[in-house]
Design a protein around this motif. Structure first.
Motif, mmCIF file in Angstrom:
data_model
loop_
_atom_site.group_PDB
_atom_site.id
_atom_site.type_symbol
_atom_site.label_atom_id
_atom_site.label_comp_id
_atom_site.label_asym_id
_atom_site.label_seq_id
_atom_site.Cartn_x
_atom_site.Cartn_y
_atom_site.Cartn_z
ATOM 1 N N ALA A 4 -52.635 -50.002 -16.251
ATOM 2 C CA ALA A 4 -51.455 -49.430 -15.589
ATOM 3 C C ALA A 4 -51.508 -47.927 -15.728
ATOM 4 C CB ALA A 4 -50.183 -49.961 -16.228
ATOM 5 N N THR A 5 -51.013 -47.263 -14.734
ATOM 6 C CA THR A 5 -50.938 -45.811 -14.780
ATOM 7 C C THR A 5 -49.466 -45.423 -14.950
ATOM 8 O OG1 THR A 5 -52.832 -45.647 -13.312
ATOM 9 C CG2 THR A 5 -51.453 -43.688 -13.529
ATOM 10 N N VAL A 6 -49.208 -44.576 -15.911
ATOM 11 C CA VAL A 6 -47.849 -44.134 -16.179
ATOM 12 C C VAL A 6 -47.779 -42.634 -16.001
ATOM 13 C CG1 VAL A 6 -46.036 -43.994 -17.921
ATOM 14 C CG2 VAL A 6 -47.524 -46.001 -17.841
ATOM 15 N N ARG A 7 -46.789 -42.186 -15.277
ATOM 16 C CA ARG A 7 -46.601 -40.753 -15.068
ATOM 17 C C ARG A 7 -45.229 -40.374 -15.603
ATOM 18 N NH1 ARG A 7 -44.451 -38.586 -10.131
ATOM 19 N NH2 ARG A 7 -44.122 -36.427 -10.596
ATOM 20 N N ILE A 8 -45.200 -39.410 -16.473
ATOM 21 C CA ILE A 8 -43.943 -38.942 -17.045
ATOM 22 C C ILE A 8 -43.664 -37.562 -16.464
ATOM 23 C CG2 ILE A 8 -42.743 -38.295 -19.159
ATOM 24 C CD1 ILE A 8 -44.506 -40.319 -20.627
ATOM 25 N N ALA A 9 -42.457 -37.413 -15.941
ATOM 26 C CA ALA A 9 -42.071 -36.134 -15.336
ATOM 27 C C ALA A 9 -40.653 -35.801 -15.767
ATOM 28 C CB ALA A 9 -42.149 -36.233 -13.814
ATOM 29 N N PRO A 10 -40.330 -34.532 -15.792
ATOM 30 C CA PRO A 10 -38.965 -34.155 -16.161
ATOM 31 C C PRO A 10 -37.956 -34.693 -15.139
ATOM 32 C CG PRO A 10 -40.369 -32.201 -15.908
ATOM 33 C CD PRO A 10 -41.164 -33.386 -15.502
#
Length: 83
Positions: A4-10
């Motif tokens: 799985a690809t997880v992207r964390i952004a503000p």
């Protein structure tokens, strides 16, 4: 074994708090509760809003809204009882 690809952004709008219609109506009618709401930190506001919003039925959201407003007016929110 899947990846799985997880992207964390503000958060683009960190000060936004979703408030149920029932709670908004109660705050509009109760000046003391509204003044207390405005004095709370965003985190505490978010916690109370979540408590009201998590109810599935409008009747329950209204009951919770009235209860939270009373507790704000009387300074008996759960974190105030711990002192």
């Amino acid at each position: 074994g899947a990846t799985a690809t997880v992207r964390i952004a503000p958060d683009p709008n960190p000060d936004f708090i979703e408030i149920a219609e029932e709670f908004e109506a109660v705050l509009l009618q109760d000046e003391d509760a509204k003044a207390r709401w405005d004095s709370l930190t965003l985190g505490k506001q978010r916690s109370l809003a979540h408590h009201v919003n998590s109810a599935k039925q409008s009747e329950t959201r209204l009951r919770r809204s009235l209860d939270v407003a009373k507790k704000m007016r009387t300074h008996t929110l759960h974190w105030e009882k711990m002192k």
